[in-house]
Design a protein around this motif. Structure first.
Motif, PDB file in Angstrom:
ATOM      1  N   GLN A 109       4.660 -12.072  83.689  1.00  0.00           N
ATOM      2  CA  GLN A 109       3.343 -11.443  83.884  1.00  0.00           C
ATOM      3  C   GLN A 109       2.376 -12.870  83.962  1.00  0.00           C
ATOM      4  N   VAL A 121      -3.889 -10.085  87.709  1.00  0.00           N
ATOM      5  CA  VAL A 121      -2.622  -9.781  86.966  1.00  0.00           C
ATOM      6  C   VAL A 121      -1.487  -9.623  87.978  1.00  0.00           C
ATOM      7  N   PHE A 151       2.797  -9.562  88.939  1.00  0.00           N
ATOM      8  CA  PHE A 151       4.194  -9.001  88.173  1.00  0.00           C
ATOM      9  C   PHE A 151       5.022  -9.627  89.058  1.00  0.00           C
TER      10      PHE A 151
END
Length: 201
Positions: A27, A159, A161
């Motif tokens: 992350q 964010v 991933f």
């Protein structure tokens, strides 16, 4: 310790991947308002979680398992049991069961886009808890978030991933505590820490 603890609780994912599967991902959190980028490696298996991060040249490991939440600093061989908080402090709620979370916030599909070769649906919703407008790119095949943008009065937080691995074996040893570490129980010394930290959400 205080800086990492606060950052760890903000970034910590929810526990328990849907269907008792396992998930690993990296992350990456970036902001446009001066906060240092954060990179965190996360392993989730059933009700257990391990998170690794580096800050100031130190490696930190956060383990959430039955019996408590523990922060471990390998270079100091120090293990600190820290208070749980009832409400998650997290940029991303329920990454491991994200579609269910999106339903609770009445997210709407507004388009689709390919990110890093993955076909994603684009969702938009308003997060009333943080007073934020959110856009989420969700991997269609696995129902897992690949990118999320949060906009509020602080600015924009992105964010990402990366290296998502779903349902690959994760050894139980990943969630074991070092037996020879110096243990400090902060749940006794600061029993109300969880309540205090919630004020910063």
């Amino acid at each position: 310790f205080r800086v990492f603890l606060f950052s760890a609780l903000i970034l910590a994912p929810s526990l328990g991947y849907a269907g008792n599967q396992t998930v690993y991902y990296t992350q990456i959190v970036k902001t446009d308002y001066g906060v240092r980028d954060a990179i965190v490696r996360v392993w989730v298996k059933d009700e257990k979680m391990r998170m690794e991060s580096d800050a100031g040249g130190e490696k930190f490991i956060l383990i959430n398992r039955e019996g408590g939440v523990y922060n471990y600093i390998p270079s100091q061989n120090m293990l600190t049991k820290i208070p749980r908080i009832e409400q998650k402090m997290n940029y991303v709620d329920d990454a491991e069961d994200f579609i269910s979370y999106l339903k609770t916030v009445n997210a709407k599909v507004v388009g689709e886009e390919e990110i890093n070769g993955l076909n994603c649906d684009i969702y938009e919703y308003f997060d009333t808890d943080s007073d934020s407008q959110v856009i989420a790119w969700v991997w269609k095949e696995k129902s897992f978030p690949i990118k999320i943008e949060i906009k509020n009065y602080f600015g924009k937080t992105s964010v990402f991933f990366d290296d998502v691995r779903i349902n690959e074996p994760i050894p139980e040893s990943f969630f074991e505590l070092p037996q020879d570490a110096i243990l400090i129980d902060m749940t006794q010394k600061l029993p109300n820490m969880g309540d205090i930290l919630q004020e910063y959400q």
